[in-house]
Write an enzyme that holds these catalytic residues in place. Sequence first.
Site, PDB file in Angstrom:
ATOM      1  N   CYS A  91      -0.282   1.464  -7.707  1.00  0.00           N
ATOM      2  CA  CYS A  91      -0.597   1.004  -6.349  1.00  0.00           C
ATOM      3  C   CYS A  91      -1.677  -0.066  -6.434  1.00  0.00           C
ATOM      4  CB  CYS A  91      -1.090   2.189  -5.517  1.00  0.00           C
ATOM      5  SG  CYS A  91      -1.516   1.749  -3.820  1.00  0.00           S
ATOM      6  N   HIS A 105       6.710   5.017  -0.834  1.00  0.00           N
ATOM      7  CA  HIS A 105       5.330   4.712  -1.235  1.00  0.00           C
ATOM      8  C   HIS A 105       4.665   3.803  -0.191  1.00  0.00           C
ATOM      9  CE1 HIS A 105       2.167   3.538  -4.334  1.00  0.00           C
ATOM     10  NE2 HIS A 105       2.016   2.632  -3.375  1.00  0.00           N
ATOM     11  N   GLU A 106       5.387   2.749   0.201  1.00  0.00           N
ATOM     12  CA  GLU A 106       4.791   1.793   1.155  1.00  0.00           C
ATOM     13  C   GLU A 106       4.594   2.432   2.529  1.00  0.00           C
ATOM     14  OE1 GLU A 106       3.395  -0.741   0.088  1.00  0.00           O
ATOM     15  OE2 GLU A 106       4.338  -0.597  -1.873  1.00  0.00           O
ATOM     16  N   HIS A 160       1.583   4.548   3.133  1.00  0.00           N
ATOM     17  CA  HIS A 160       0.336   3.852   3.476  1.00  0.00           C
ATOM     18  C   HIS A 160       0.130   3.807   4.991  1.00  0.00           C
ATOM     19  CE1 HIS A 160      -1.185   2.404  -0.343  1.00  0.00           C
ATOM     20  NE2 HIS A 160      -0.018   1.898  -0.681  1.00  0.00           N
TER      21      HIS A 160
END
Length: 184
Positions: free
Chosen positions: A103, A145-146, A149
């Site tokens: 990341c 994953h994105e 955020h």
Amino acid sequence: MAVHEIIRMGHPTLRQVARQVDPAWIGSHEFDALIEDMQDTLNAAGGIGLAAPQINVPLQIAIVHLPGGEGRYGEIPQVPLTVFVNPEISVLDKAAAGCWEGCLSVPGLRGYVERPQHIRVDYLDEHAHERSIEAQGFLATVIQHELDHLAGRLYVDLIEDSRLLAYEREFVQFGLDEGPGTRD
Ligand code: ZN
């Protein structure tokens, strides 16, 4: 056009739930400039995805761009730049697979995370059009994953075995990505 500083783990913005974007704002000069800055920042960092909170903009926007070919994640598919606004994720198949994730907000580290490998994402694109895509495999991992955020989550939260967190140099040096042996 501007490359922004990518904030790092410990910055409180990375732990906030990002705000929904007003669809009427999409396509404004400000919105377009933000997307361009996110692309510039992603390109400068050499990453494959970036969420707006990573440049300290706590809005529900993330971009993903897989250039294809051989990279630091091995052979990856090619996916053109995709802009996700106000995305909602649905898991279509709970069967999970693991990936050594990295990341830009946790520089220098890699950690082993398991995620479902078949998802659907409903979102608005950069023209405020409603879109829906299905993603499998590595792309499904990258998107999750994105989008994490945007919920104030980092991949390190999902590492079940803290022995499977390593510095990148040692990750390469000791071949930690070489299959199931990594779990021993
Ligand atoms: Zn990240």
